[in-house]
Write a protein that holds these residues in place. Structure first.
Motif, PDB file in Angstrom:
ATOM      1  N   UNK A   1       0.834  -1.197   0.000  1.00  0.00           N
ATOM      2  CA  UNK A   1       0.000   0.000   0.000  1.00  0.00           C
ATOM      3  C   UNK A   1       0.873   1.252   0.000  1.00  0.00           C
ATOM      4  N   UNK A   2       1.925   1.219   0.790  1.00  0.00           N
ATOM      5  CA  UNK A   2       2.826   2.360   0.874  1.00  0.00           C
ATOM      6  C   UNK A   2       3.515   2.611  -0.472  1.00  0.00           C
ATOM      7  N   UNK A   3       3.775   1.521  -1.189  1.00  0.00           N
ATOM      8  CA  UNK A   3       4.389   1.644  -2.521  1.00  0.00           C
ATOM      9  C   UNK A   3       3.348   1.998  -3.584  1.00  0.00           C
ATOM     10  N   UNK A   4       2.125   2.212  -3.141  1.00  0.00           N
ATOM     11  CA  UNK A   4       1.018   2.628  -3.998  1.00  0.00           C
ATOM     12  C   UNK A   4       0.625   1.587  -5.033  1.00  0.00           C
ATOM     13  N   UNK A   5       0.871   0.317  -4.717  1.00  0.00           N
ATOM     14  CA  UNK A   5       0.406  -0.746  -5.598  1.00  0.00           C
ATOM     15  C   UNK A   5      -0.995  -1.192  -5.182  1.00  0.00           C
ATOM     16  N   UNK A   6      -1.326  -0.888  -3.927  1.00  0.00           N
ATOM     17  CA  UNK A   6      -2.659  -1.230  -3.414  1.00  0.00           C
ATOM     18  C   UNK A   6      -3.312   0.022  -2.853  1.00  0.00           C
ATOM     19  N   UNK A   7      -4.656   0.018  -2.882  1.00  0.00           N
ATOM     20  CA  UNK A   7      -5.368   1.061  -2.152  1.00  0.00           C
ATOM     21  C   UNK A   7      -6.091   0.358  -1.003  1.00  0.00           C
ATOM     22  N   UNK A   8      -6.426   1.101   0.011  1.00  0.00           N
ATOM     23  CA  UNK A   8      -7.089   0.439   1.135  1.00  0.00           C
ATOM     24  C   UNK A   8      -8.243   1.285   1.624  1.00  0.00           C
ATOM     25  N   UNK A   9      -9.167   0.620   2.275  1.00  0.00           N
ATOM     26  CA  UNK A   9     -10.315   1.323   2.821  1.00  0.00           C
ATOM     27  C   UNK A   9     -10.820   0.563   4.034  1.00  0.00           C
ATOM     28  N   UNK A  10     -11.146   1.313   5.077  1.00  0.00           N
ATOM     29  CA  UNK A  10     -11.738   0.670   6.255  1.00  0.00           C
ATOM     30  C   UNK A  10     -13.226   0.511   6.024  1.00  0.00           C
ATOM     31  N   UNK A  11     -13.719  -0.700   6.271  1.00  0.00           N
ATOM     32  CA  UNK A  11     -15.154  -0.912   6.217  1.00  0.00           C
ATOM     33  C   UNK A  11     -15.661  -1.059   7.643  1.00  0.00           C
ATOM     34  N   UNK A  12     -16.464  -0.075   8.062  1.00  0.00           N
ATOM     35  CA  UNK A  12     -16.926  -0.111   9.446  1.00  0.00           C
ATOM     36  C   UNK A  12     -18.417  -0.404   9.522  1.00  0.00           C
ATOM     37  N   UNK A  13     -18.976  -0.821   8.364  1.00  0.00           N
ATOM     38  CA  UNK A  13     -20.425  -1.041   8.364  1.00  0.00           C
ATOM     39  C   UNK A  13     -20.792  -2.320   9.116  1.00  0.00           C
ATOM     40  N   UNK A  14     -19.878  -3.284   9.162  1.00  0.00           N
ATOM     41  CA  UNK A  14     -20.191  -4.519   9.886  1.00  0.00           C
ATOM     42  C   UNK A  14     -19.768  -4.408  11.338  1.00  0.00           C
ATOM     43  N   UNK A  15     -20.115  -5.435  12.094  1.00  0.00           N
ATOM     44  CA  UNK A  15     -19.847  -5.378  13.539  1.00  0.00           C
ATOM     45  C   UNK A  15     -18.337  -5.271  13.800  1.00  0.00           C
ATOM     46  N   UNK A  16     -17.548  -5.864  12.924  1.00  0.00           N
ATOM     47  CA  UNK A  16     -16.103  -5.848  13.117  1.00  0.00           C
ATOM     48  C   UNK A  16     -15.461  -5.011  11.994  1.00  0.00           C
ATOM     49  N   UNK A  17     -14.788  -3.925  12.326  1.00  0.00           N
ATOM     50  CA  UNK A  17     -14.198  -3.106  11.260  1.00  0.00           C
ATOM     51  C   UNK A  17     -13.059  -3.854  10.567  1.00  0.00           C
ATOM     52  N   UNK A  18     -13.004  -3.758   9.259  1.00  0.00           N
ATOM     53  CA  UNK A  18     -11.953  -4.455   8.514  1.00  0.00           C
ATOM     54  C   UNK A  18     -11.332  -3.529   7.481  1.00  0.00           C
ATOM     55  N   UNK A  19     -10.052  -3.747   7.260  1.00  0.00           N
ATOM     56  CA  UNK A  19      -9.358  -2.936   6.266  1.00  0.00           C
ATOM     57  C   UNK A  19      -9.249  -3.737   4.976  1.00  0.00           C
ATOM     58  N   UNK A  20      -9.883  -3.217   3.938  1.00  0.00           N
ATOM     59  CA  UNK A  20      -9.893  -3.915   2.647  1.00  0.00           C
ATOM     60  C   UNK A  20      -8.822  -3.350   1.725  1.00  0.00           C
ATOM     61  N   UNK A  21      -8.158  -4.242   1.039  1.00  0.00           N
ATOM     62  CA  UNK A  21      -7.138  -3.834   0.071  1.00  0.00           C
ATOM     63  C   UNK A  21      -7.572  -4.199  -1.335  1.00  0.00           C
ATOM     64  N   UNK A  22      -7.168  -3.357  -2.302  1.00  0.00           N
ATOM     65  CA  UNK A  22      -7.518  -3.576  -3.703  1.00  0.00           C
ATOM     66  C   UNK A  22      -6.356  -3.108  -4.571  1.00  0.00           C
ATOM     67  N   UNK A  23      -6.168  -3.782  -5.731  1.00  0.00           N
ATOM     68  CA  UNK A  23      -5.103  -3.358  -6.646  1.00  0.00           C
ATOM     69  C   UNK A  23      -5.355  -1.939  -7.138  1.00  0.00           C
ATOM     70  N   UNK A  24      -4.346  -1.114  -7.150  1.00  0.00           N
ATOM     71  CA  UNK A  24      -4.476   0.223  -7.748  1.00  0.00           C
ATOM     72  C   UNK A  24      -4.105   0.112  -9.229  1.00  0.00           C
ATOM     73  N   UNK A  25      -4.227   1.211  -9.969  1.00  0.00           N
ATOM     74  CA  UNK A  25      -3.856   1.158 -11.392  1.00  0.00           C
ATOM     75  C   UNK A  25      -2.388   0.808 -11.543  1.00  0.00           C
TER      76      UNK A  25
END
Lengths: 113, 346
Positions: free
Chosen positions: A61-85
């Motif tokens: 993520x720091x190398x900007x190959x991934x983007x991340x987002x916290x999902x707090x909608x569920x009972x347990x917050x989770x950090x989701x990662x996804x490929x960036x361009x």
């Protein structure tokens, strides 16, 4: 001969280390959180140590190959990662390189047999 | 409760090793991941198993940090050890010598009345200063190397500003011989910086006029007016430290290059300025030493003051000439200036 066994183990670890990033990037076309990715890779017979994967995700993520987002909608917050361009581009290049490398190596190994 | 305790303890053990900036986020993410790995209402055994699977929190934190986990890396290590031995050796000799001087000048016991105590005092004092010197040497060498490591010297960037190695960097054996910094040259540099530091910074009163007083006691009249010297002490410390760093850098790169020649010249110019201001400052000389000296050679005070002033001016000139030659030689040896070949060269 325990020392030979140890040597082989450390060589295998070394060999796998370079391929870890490819396996991780390959699974992130859809968002995943740390543990779901551990399970996904395990199911696909490419297990990776959780203690190695979690820090690796942050690093990518720091190398900007991934983007991340916290999902707090569920009972347990989770950090989701996804490929960036950039990550997609890097993954494509690494995949090509891996193809070349395995062809080259296979050709070399075949000579022996 | 105690199993949650184990979990919290693990999270804290990882988090406390991380930089403040990322600590909370990593902790939050790691907590979620570990909770995911645990079954519903986990038992102590479940938690144990998961934590042990993740492994030593120190190692995990290292993975997160990804910074250098060493003070001095393998590229500099061998040179660190050899310089450490050298500098500790020099420091022990110089500091022992100072210990001897201190005991001669200012013994705790008189040799005439208590010879055994005198000898014990002598030995303890020398051991004390020698150990002090060794510790100082160890500390400064380690600090300099740690800084050089962080400055990128460890990754093979031995000369500043040079990006890629090319075949042109291979010197002809002739050039290589000329640009080589001899071990002797570096050792001299180190010896001088250590002597300077040891005497001017730690024991300036030992630099003076020694004479035998009553009952075998040695009287010493300090050359410097110590109070006045204090005004220059910061400049002396900084320049000595720079000299020390330069010597160590020379020891590592082992040959002259342009940045080194420039750094050496800048250091020399600063040293010249310091020497100039110090020796031109008449207040820096202890007035007592002038009268002592005048007494000793039976000359009027005014004459001695005059000669001293001339002597100090001559010293300034000598220093400037010495530093100028040293600076120019740095450039010549770094092959930045080509001198016309001399007849004696083959």
């Amino acid at each position: 001969m325990e020392s030979i066994e140890e040597l082989i183990n450390s060589l295998i670890v070394e060999l796998r280390r370079g391929t870890l990033i490819i396996s991780v990037l390959s699974q992130l076309n859809s968002p995943e959180y740390g543990y779901s990715l551990v399970q996904k890779l395990e199911d696909k017979n490419a297990p990776i140590d959780a203690g190695t994967l979690y820090p690796l995700l942050r690093r990518l993520e720091k190398q900007e190959l991934l983007t991340s987002e916290w999902d707090t909608s569920e009972s347990r917050p989770r950090k989701y990662y996804l490929l960036s361009d950039a990550g997609k581009m890097v993954y494509q290049r690494l995949k090509d390189e891996w193809g070349n490398l395995s062809n080259q190596l296979n050709a070399l190994i075949m000579e022996d047999e | 409760m105690s199993e949650m305790n184990l979990f919290e303890r693990y999270l804290n053990a990882v988090a406390e090793r991380l930089p403040e900036k990322t600590r909370e986020d990593v902790k939050r993410e790691l907590r979620a991941n570990i909770e995911d790995m645990l079954p519903e209402s986990p038992t102590q055994e479940d938690i144990r198993e998961v934590l042990e699977k993740l492994g030593d929190p120190a190692r995990l934190a290292d993975e997160y940090r990804q910074t250098k986990r060493y003070l001095i890396g393998p590229n500099l290590y061998d040179r660190y050890i050899s310089i450490l031995k050298l500098v500790i050796g020099i420091a022990i000799i110089v500091f022992s010598f100072i210990g001897v001087l201190q005991q001669i000048v200012n013994p705790a016991e008189s040799i005439a009345t208590a010879p055994v105590d005198f000898i014990t005092g002598f030995i303890t004092s020398i051991l004390g200063t020698a150990i002090d010197g060794a510790i100082q040497a160890f500390m400064w060498v380690t600090i300099v190397f740690a800084c050089l490591e962080r400055g990128g010297l460890g990754e093979g960037k031995l000369s500043f500003g040079k990006k890629n190695w090319t075949a042109d960097d291979l010197l002809s054996s002739d050039d290589a011989a000329k640009s080589k910094i001899s071990r002797g040259e570096t050792v001299v540099g180190l010896v001088f910086s250590i002597i300077f530091a040891a005497i001017l910074i730690f024991q300036p009163q030992l630099f003076g006029w020694y004479e035998k007083g009553e009952s075998g006691i040695v009287n010493v009249t300090s050359f410097f007016n110590i109070d006045r010297l204090q005004a220059y002490i910061i400049a002396i410390i900084v320049l000595t430290a720079l000299q020390f760093i330069l010597s160590i850098y020379m020891f590592i790169v082992m040959r002259w290059n342009l940045p080194l020649a420039i750094a050496n010249t800048l250091h020399n110019i600063a040293s010249c300025l310091l020497v100039f201001f110090m020796l031109k400052d008449h207040a820096i000389v202890n007035p007592q030493i002038i009268s002592r000296f005048a007494d000793a050679i039976n000359r009027p005070l005014a004459d001695v003051t005059m000669s001293l002033s001339n002597f100090l001016s001559a010293m300034v000139v000598l220093f400037i000439i010495f530093y100028a030659i040293d600076s120019i030689m740095g450039f010549v040896k770094s092959r930045s200036i080509k001198l016309p070949p001399m007849k004696s060269e083959q």
